[in-house]
Write a protein that holds these residues in place. Sequence first.
Motif, PDB file in Angstrom:
ATOM      1  N   MET A   1       0.840  -1.190   0.000  1.00 46.92           N
ATOM      2  CA  MET A   1       0.000   0.000   0.000  1.00 46.92           C
ATOM      3  C   MET A   1       0.885   1.252   0.000  1.00 46.92           C
ATOM      4  O   MET A   1       1.920   1.281   0.648  1.00 46.92           O
ATOM      5  CB  MET A   1      -0.923   0.005   1.218  1.00 46.92           C
ATOM      6  CG  MET A   1      -1.907  -1.148   1.226  1.00 46.92           C
ATOM      7  SD  MET A   1      -3.083  -1.037   2.589  1.00 46.92           S
ATOM      8  CE  MET A   1      -4.040  -2.523   2.305  1.00 46.92           C
ATOM      9  N   ASN A   2       0.448   2.288  -0.728  1.00 40.42           N
ATOM     10  CA  ASN A   2       1.270   3.479  -0.818  1.00 40.42           C
ATOM     11  C   ASN A   2       0.435   4.744  -0.660  1.00 40.42           C
ATOM     12  O   ASN A   2      -0.795   4.702  -0.593  1.00 40.42           O
ATOM     13  CB  ASN A   2       2.045   3.499  -2.148  1.00 40.42           C
ATOM     14  CG  ASN A   2       1.099   3.367  -3.338  1.00 40.42           C
ATOM     15  OD1 ASN A   2       0.052   4.018  -3.395  1.00 40.42           O
ATOM     16  ND2 ASN A   2       1.463   2.536  -4.295  1.00 40.42           N
ATOM     17  N   ASP A   3       1.138   5.872  -0.623  1.00 46.63           N
ATOM     18  CA  ASP A   3       0.472   7.147  -0.394  1.00 46.63           C
ATOM     19  C   ASP A   3      -0.506   7.497  -1.519  1.00 46.63           C
ATOM     20  O   ASP A   3      -1.566   8.067  -1.272  1.00 46.63           O
ATOM     21  CB  ASP A   3       1.510   8.262  -0.254  1.00 46.63           C
ATOM     22  CG  ASP A   3       2.391   8.077   0.975  1.00 46.63           C
ATOM     23  OD1 ASP A   3       2.087   7.185   1.791  1.00 46.63           O
ATOM     24  OD2 ASP A   3       3.371   8.818   1.116  1.00 46.63           O
ATOM     25  N   GLU A   5      -2.255   5.527  -3.342  1.00 49.30           N
ATOM     26  CA  GLU A   5      -3.473   4.739  -3.166  1.00 49.30           C
ATOM     27  C   GLU A   5      -4.376   5.377  -2.107  1.00 49.30           C
ATOM     28  O   GLU A   5      -5.591   5.448  -2.274  1.00 49.30           O
ATOM     29  CB  GLU A   5      -3.097   3.319  -2.753  1.00 49.30           C
ATOM     30  CG  GLU A   5      -4.284   2.367  -2.632  1.00 49.30           C
ATOM     31  CD  GLU A   5      -3.847   0.970  -2.256  1.00 49.30           C
ATOM     32  OE1 GLU A   5      -4.591   0.295  -1.524  1.00 49.30           O
ATOM     33  OE2 GLU A   5      -2.744   0.559  -2.681  1.00 49.30           O
ATOM     34  N   PHE A   6      -3.762   5.857  -1.026  1.00 48.14           N
ATOM     35  CA  PHE A   6      -4.563   6.505   0.018  1.00 48.14           C
ATOM     36  C   PHE A   6      -5.145   7.824  -0.479  1.00 48.14           C
ATOM     37  O   PHE A   6      -6.284   8.164  -0.165  1.00 48.14           O
ATOM     38  CB  PHE A   6      -3.711   6.754   1.262  1.00 48.14           C
ATOM     39  CG  PHE A   6      -4.489   7.386   2.382  1.00 48.14           C
ATOM     40  CD1 PHE A   6      -5.488   6.676   3.034  1.00 48.14           C
ATOM     41  CD2 PHE A   6      -4.232   8.693   2.776  1.00 48.14           C
ATOM     42  CE1 PHE A   6      -6.230   7.267   4.060  1.00 48.14           C
ATOM     43  CE2 PHE A   6      -4.960   9.284   3.793  1.00 48.14           C
ATOM     44  CZ  PHE A   6      -5.957   8.573   4.443  1.00 48.14           C
ATOM     45  N   ARG A  21       2.914  12.402   2.836  1.00 45.69           N
ATOM     46  CA  ARG A  21       3.881  11.479   3.453  1.00 45.69           C
ATOM     47  C   ARG A  21       4.085  11.833   4.927  1.00 45.69           C
ATOM     48  O   ARG A  21       4.078  10.969   5.799  1.00 45.69           O
ATOM     49  CB  ARG A  21       5.211  11.534   2.709  1.00 45.69           C
ATOM     50  CG  ARG A  21       6.260  10.571   3.258  1.00 45.69           C
ATOM     51  CD  ARG A  21       7.526  10.578   2.417  1.00 45.69           C
ATOM     52  NE  ARG A  21       8.488   9.628   2.958  1.00 45.69           N
ATOM     53  CZ  ARG A  21       8.475   8.326   2.725  1.00 45.69           C
ATOM     54  NH1 ARG A  21       7.527   7.808   1.976  1.00 45.69           N
ATOM     55  NH2 ARG A  21       9.385   7.530   3.260  1.00 45.69           N
ATOM     56  N   LEU A  24       1.112  10.905   7.205  1.00 45.20           N
ATOM     57  CA  LEU A  24       0.946   9.478   7.479  1.00 45.20           C
ATOM     58  C   LEU A  24       2.120   8.888   8.267  1.00 45.20           C
ATOM     59  O   LEU A  24       2.184   7.671   8.450  1.00 45.20           O
ATOM     60  CB  LEU A  24       0.772   8.716   6.161  1.00 45.20           C
ATOM     61  CG  LEU A  24      -0.477   9.071   5.342  1.00 45.20           C
ATOM     62  CD1 LEU A  24      -0.463   8.336   4.001  1.00 45.20           C
ATOM     63  CD2 LEU A  24      -1.745   8.744   6.108  1.00 45.20           C
ATOM     64  N   ASP A  96      -3.981   1.400   7.648  1.00 44.38           N
ATOM     65  CA  ASP A  96      -3.204   0.540   6.753  1.00 44.38           C
ATOM     66  C   ASP A  96      -2.046   1.289   6.092  1.00 44.38           C
ATOM     67  O   ASP A  96      -1.113   0.661   5.589  1.00 44.38           O
ATOM     68  CB  ASP A  96      -4.109  -0.041   5.659  1.00 44.38           C
ATOM     69  CG  ASP A  96      -5.151  -1.000   6.204  1.00 44.38           C
ATOM     70  OD1 ASP A  96      -4.960  -1.504   7.325  1.00 44.38           O
ATOM     71  OD2 ASP A  96      -6.158  -1.225   5.514  1.00 44.38           O
ATOM     72  N   TYR A  97      -2.139   2.609   6.067  1.00 40.45           N
ATOM     73  CA  TYR A  97      -1.162   3.412   5.331  1.00 40.45           C
ATOM     74  C   TYR A  97      -0.175   4.154   6.236  1.00 40.45           C
ATOM     75  O   TYR A  97       0.727   4.822   5.743  1.00 40.45           O
ATOM     76  CB  TYR A  97      -1.888   4.424   4.439  1.00 40.45           C
ATOM     77  CG  TYR A  97      -2.771   3.764   3.419  1.00 40.45           C
ATOM     78  CD1 TYR A  97      -2.291   3.415   2.160  1.00 40.45           C
ATOM     79  CD2 TYR A  97      -4.105   3.458   3.720  1.00 40.45           C
ATOM     80  CE1 TYR A  97      -3.104   2.786   1.220  1.00 40.45           C
ATOM     81  CE2 TYR A  97      -4.919   2.828   2.791  1.00 40.45           C
ATOM     82  CZ  TYR A  97      -4.419   2.494   1.551  1.00 40.45           C
ATOM     83  OH  TYR A  97      -5.226   1.866   0.631  1.00 40.45           O
ATOM     84  N   ARG A  99       2.896   5.020   8.695  1.00 40.60           N
ATOM     85  CA  ARG A  99       4.262   4.580   8.956  1.00 40.60           C
ATOM     86  C   ARG A  99       4.464   4.611  10.466  1.00 40.60           C
ATOM     87  O   ARG A  99       4.472   5.693  11.063  1.00 40.60           O
ATOM     88  CB  ARG A  99       5.270   5.490   8.260  1.00 40.60           C
ATOM     89  CG  ARG A  99       5.204   5.422   6.752  1.00 40.60           C
ATOM     90  CD  ARG A  99       6.159   6.403   6.083  1.00 40.60           C
ATOM     91  NE  ARG A  99       5.917   6.407   4.647  1.00 40.60           N
ATOM     92  CZ  ARG A  99       4.953   7.102   4.049  1.00 40.60           C
ATOM     93  NH1 ARG A  99       4.154   7.871   4.773  1.00 40.60           N
ATOM     94  NH2 ARG A  99       4.778   7.026   2.753  1.00 40.60           N
ATOM     95  N   ARG A 110      -1.933   0.546  14.727  1.00 36.69           N
ATOM     96  CA  ARG A 110      -2.739   0.807  13.528  1.00 36.69           C
ATOM     97  C   ARG A 110      -4.234   0.855  13.821  1.00 36.69           C
ATOM     98  O   ARG A 110      -5.028   1.281  12.978  1.00 36.69           O
ATOM     99  CB  ARG A 110      -2.467  -0.251  12.454  1.00 36.69           C
ATOM    100  CG  ARG A 110      -1.083  -0.188  11.898  1.00 36.69           C
ATOM    101  CD  ARG A 110      -0.850  -1.087  10.710  1.00 36.69           C
ATOM    102  NE  ARG A 110       0.566  -1.062  10.365  1.00 36.69           N
ATOM    103  CZ  ARG A 110       1.137  -0.089   9.661  1.00 36.69           C
ATOM    104  NH1 ARG A 110       0.402   0.894   9.207  1.00 36.69           N
ATOM    105  NH2 ARG A 110       2.430  -0.125   9.404  1.00 36.69           N
TER     106      ARG A 110
END
Length: 228
Positions: A1-3, A5-6, A21, A24, A96-97, A99, A110
């Motif tokens: 999953m990446n930024d 996608e969010f 970034r 998150l 889910d996203y 860090r 989370r």
Amino acid sequence: MNDLEFAKKLGYEFRDPELLRHALTHSSFINESKMEYSANNERLEFLGDAFFDAIISECLYHRLAHEEEGLLTKTRAVIVCERSLMECGVRVNIGDYLRLGKGENQSGGRHRTSILADAMEAVIGAVYLDGGWEKARELVLRLFDRTIEEAVSGKLYSDYKTELQERLQARGEVVIHYEIEREEGPDHDKTFFVKLLADGKEIGRGTGRSKKEAEQHAARTALETERW
């Protein structure tokens, strides 16, 4: 999953992806990675908190055009709170996203209410810096549309005492006690200060113009801080 996608889940395209970034990135990740403090989401959370409050305040000012200030304040309080931010975070799967540091991740970070709520405020702050007031306003009103509607119609759950009791007793039998520590002011304008105990352990404090209001505030504090 990446930024990216969010960002699609949010329905917002960042001109400066670095802002997302940061939004998150939890401080635990920064600490373990020995990165600069400014790379975490705490400063954006500070900014997002202020704009979330302002956006909802403006919305209610127009939506409840003929209501008194007291009702506006109470309605805002059930929207601008940790719980509604957390629930919004769950809807967009923000957990889910995130860090997180290894320790925070392993301890259930989370899914922790405070972390999800703080991250949502950071996202609001990031959108404001990236796109300005109107873009932040558009995002908040879209993501919190259901919450706002329920609050305005009086349907939003706000019986914190009942919710706390149900959540505590789901873990087993527990004795809950609301203790009035003191009262201040004349009889016609008293303020009550309440301490909330669960099996003798203090888990929240609250104040109010009545004993019931103070108890509700204490229960809400306990739910938000999760010291139990």
